[in-house]
Design a protein around this motif. Structure first.
Motif, mmCIF file in Angstrom:
data_model
loop_
_atom_site.group_PDB
_atom_site.id
_atom_site.type_symbol
_atom_site.label_atom_id
_atom_site.label_comp_id
_atom_site.label_asym_id
_atom_site.label_seq_id
_atom_site.Cartn_x
_atom_site.Cartn_y
_atom_site.Cartn_z
ATOM 1 N N ARG A 145 0.837 -1.209 0.000
ATOM 2 C CA ARG A 145 0.000 0.000 0.000
ATOM 3 C C ARG A 145 0.869 1.255 0.000
ATOM 4 N NH1 ARG A 145 -1.670 3.938 2.880
ATOM 5 N NH2 ARG A 145 -0.321 3.315 4.606
ATOM 6 N N ARG A 146 1.887 1.278 0.850
ATOM 7 C CA ARG A 146 2.778 2.443 0.905
ATOM 8 C C ARG A 146 3.560 2.591 -0.399
ATOM 9 N NH1 ARG A 146 4.138 0.239 6.031
ATOM 10 N NH2 ARG A 146 6.186 -0.328 5.161
ATOM 11 N N GLN A 147 4.005 1.465 -0.952
ATOM 12 C CA GLN A 147 4.776 1.526 -2.190
ATOM 13 C C GLN A 147 3.928 2.023 -3.359
ATOM 14 O OE1 GLN A 147 6.188 -2.524 -2.305
ATOM 15 N NE2 GLN A 147 8.205 -1.952 -1.536
ATOM 16 N N LEU A 148 2.659 1.638 -3.393
ATOM 17 C CA LEU A 148 1.782 2.089 -4.476
ATOM 18 C C LEU A 148 1.610 3.606 -4.442
ATOM 19 C CD1 LEU A 148 -0.998 -0.679 -4.460
ATOM 20 C CD2 LEU A 148 0.851 -0.376 -6.123
ATOM 21 N N VAL A 149 1.491 4.163 -3.249
ATOM 22 C CA VAL A 149 1.380 5.617 -3.118
ATOM 23 C C VAL A 149 2.608 6.291 -3.731
ATOM 24 C CG1 VAL A 149 1.317 7.541 -1.481
ATOM 25 C CG2 VAL A 149 -0.124 5.532 -1.097
ATOM 26 N N ASP A 150 3.768 5.702 -3.497
ATOM 27 C CA ASP A 150 5.019 6.271 -3.999
ATOM 28 C C ASP A 150 5.171 6.051 -5.506
ATOM 29 O OD1 ASP A 150 7.501 7.494 -3.965
ATOM 30 O OD2 ASP A 150 8.566 5.660 -3.436
ATOM 31 N N VAL A 151 4.958 4.815 -5.963
ATOM 32 C CA VAL A 151 5.186 4.472 -7.369
ATOM 33 C C VAL A 151 4.221 5.219 -8.294
ATOM 34 C CG1 VAL A 151 5.030 2.600 -9.060
ATOM 35 C CG2 VAL A 151 6.180 2.215 -6.888
ATOM 36 N N LEU A 152 2.948 5.297 -7.886
ATOM 37 C CA LEU A 152 1.929 5.910 -8.738
ATOM 38 C C LEU A 152 1.652 7.364 -8.364
ATOM 39 C CD1 LEU A 152 -0.637 2.951 -8.921
ATOM 40 C CD2 LEU A 152 1.091 3.580 -10.604
ATOM 41 N N ARG A 153 2.349 7.881 -7.368
ATOM 42 C CA ARG A 153 2.175 9.269 -6.910
ATOM 43 C C ARG A 153 0.712 9.552 -6.579
ATOM 44 N NH1 ARG A 153 4.811 12.614 -11.627
ATOM 45 N NH2 ARG A 153 3.924 10.898 -12.846
ATOM 46 N N VAL A 227 4.827 -1.986 -12.617
ATOM 47 C CA VAL A 227 5.447 -2.259 -11.320
ATOM 48 C C VAL A 227 4.371 -2.329 -10.243
ATOM 49 C CG1 VAL A 227 6.957 -1.304 -9.534
ATOM 50 C CG2 VAL A 227 7.695 -1.296 -11.912
ATOM 51 N N ALA A 228 3.392 -1.418 -10.298
ATOM 52 C CA ALA A 228 2.300 -1.426 -9.322
ATOM 53 C C ALA A 228 1.516 -2.735 -9.395
ATOM 54 C CB ALA A 228 1.368 -0.235 -9.588
ATOM 55 N N VAL A 229 1.255 -3.222 -10.608
ATOM 56 C CA VAL A 229 0.545 -4.493 -10.782
ATOM 57 C C VAL A 229 1.356 -5.637 -10.169
ATOM 58 C CG1 VAL A 229 -0.188 -6.185 -12.497
ATOM 59 C CG2 VAL A 229 -0.754 -3.767 -12.807
ATOM 60 N N THR A 230 2.659 -5.630 -10.393
ATOM 61 C CA THR A 230 3.522 -6.678 -9.845
ATOM 62 C C THR A 230 3.514 -6.654 -8.328
ATOM 63 O OG1 THR A 230 4.952 -6.524 -11.796
ATOM 64 C CG2 THR A 230 5.861 -7.631 -9.866
ATOM 65 N N LEU A 231 3.559 -5.472 -7.737
ATOM 66 C CA LEU A 231 3.506 -5.343 -6.281
ATOM 67 C C LEU A 231 2.185 -5.880 -5.737
ATOM 68 C CD1 LEU A 231 5.067 -1.784 -5.914
ATOM 69 C CD2 LEU A 231 6.146 -3.946 -5.263
ATOM 70 N N ALA A 232 1.082 -5.547 -6.409
ATOM 71 C CA ALA A 232 -0.222 -6.046 -5.972
ATOM 72 C C ALA A 232 -0.284 -7.567 -6.066
ATOM 73 C CB ALA A 232 -1.331 -5.408 -6.800
ATOM 74 N N ASP A 233 0.354 -8.140 -7.100
ATOM 75 C CA ASP A 233 0.401 -9.597 -7.219
ATOM 76 C C ASP A 233 1.139 -10.228 -6.042
ATOM 77 O OD1 ASP A 233 -1.031 -9.566 -9.553
ATOM 78 O OD2 ASP A 233 0.708 -9.776 -10.877
ATOM 79 N N HIS A 234 2.188 -9.560 -5.565
ATOM 80 C CA HIS A 234 2.900 -10.059 -4.381
ATOM 81 C C HIS A 234 1.971 -10.082 -3.172
ATOM 82 C CE1 HIS A 234 6.702 -10.578 -6.227
ATOM 83 N NE2 HIS A 234 7.056 -9.314 -6.292
ATOM 84 N N ALA A 235 1.180 -9.031 -3.010
ATOM 85 C CA ALA A 235 0.225 -9.005 -1.901
ATOM 86 C C ALA A 235 -0.795 -10.131 -2.051
ATOM 87 C CB ALA A 235 -0.479 -7.651 -1.842
#
Length: 248
Positions: A145-153, A227-235
């Motif tokens: 969640r925190r990374q998505l805020v950063d990656v997608l601004r 990258v955001a999609v990949t992070l969500a897949d990890h979750a």
């Protein structure tokens, strides 16, 4: 709205390219074997898949098999095949074309990810390690969640467990955005209004979704969206490993 220009071009190429290739090959059908034209048509499928998406590749595979039958197998200019060998070649052409189209589309996505900056790669790596070591999937969800805020601004981001209610705009696996049943051109029109969902899934099972609140005026690159999609897949993988998740 509508399909991105690149995908529309690829779909047109999927319909026209195999026809033109088979038509040209028909001029030399007495001097080449049945498998050589089939291999050339596979090359056409690969080319279409490389510039478009997997759907364009699948259309190219179907089109190639049909025009191979029509132009290059007797009886000519009829959708029927007299020879068992030619039937097998046509079936193999279709099967190989479909597989290659999926691999080419997958390679296109991976190629985009490999050119992202070191910060994006570090996020993916760190989250993958956390999936393996975290005692609770909630830790992975919070980090993503925190990374998505950063990656997608983003202005903000929250996670909803369990059932997927409503039909908000959706960030898809290929980095595109869908509003209702139509594609939204993010690069041209920016984010759609309101919250947008990014689903967390693994092995075909949805465990929940990240609800993204975009910052007005920002348009993250396709690389950032992938990258955001990949992070969500990890979750999603972390939640799937932990077992069924009840609505919270």
């Amino acid at each position: 709205m509508g399909f991105p220009l690149r995908d529309r071009f690829a779909l047109a190429a999927a319909l026209i390219g195999p026809f033109l290739a088979a038509l040209m090959l028909s001029l030399f059908r007495t001097s080449v074997s049945g498998t050589d034209p089939a291999l050339i048509l596979v090359v056409v499928v690969v080319a279409v898949s490389a510039i478009g998406n997997r759907w364009a590749g699948a259309v190219a595979a179907l089109s190639s098999a049909a025009w191979f039958d029509f132009f290059l197998t007797p009886p000519y200019q009829r959708l029927s095949i007299a020879s068992t060998d030619n039937v097998e070649t046509a079936v193999l052409l279709l099967a190989v074309g479909l597989v290659v189209s999926q691999l080419a589309a997958r390679a296109r996505r991976l190629r985009v990810i490999t050119v992202t900056d070191a910060g994006h790669l570090a996020r993916i790596h760190d989250t993958a390690l956390l999936v393996q070591s975290a005692t609770s999937p909630d830790l992975v969800v919070e980090q993503v969640r925190r990374q998505l805020v950063d990656v997608l601004r983003l202005q903000g981001c929250r996670f909803e467990y369990g059932s997927l209610l409503g039909q908000p705009p959706r960030l898809e696996q290929d980095g595109s955005v869908v509003v209702g049943h139509r594609h939204w051109d993010v690069d041209r029109d920016g984010w759609p209004e309101g919250e947008m969902e990014l689903r967390a899934s693994a092995s075909g099972h949805y465990s929940g979704r990240f609800m993204l609140r975009p910052l007005p005026g920002t348009v993250p690159s396709l690389q950032a969206r992938l990258v955001a999609v990949t992070l969500a897949d990890h979750a999603g993988a972390a939640l799937d490993t932990a077992g069924p998740v009840l609505d919270r």
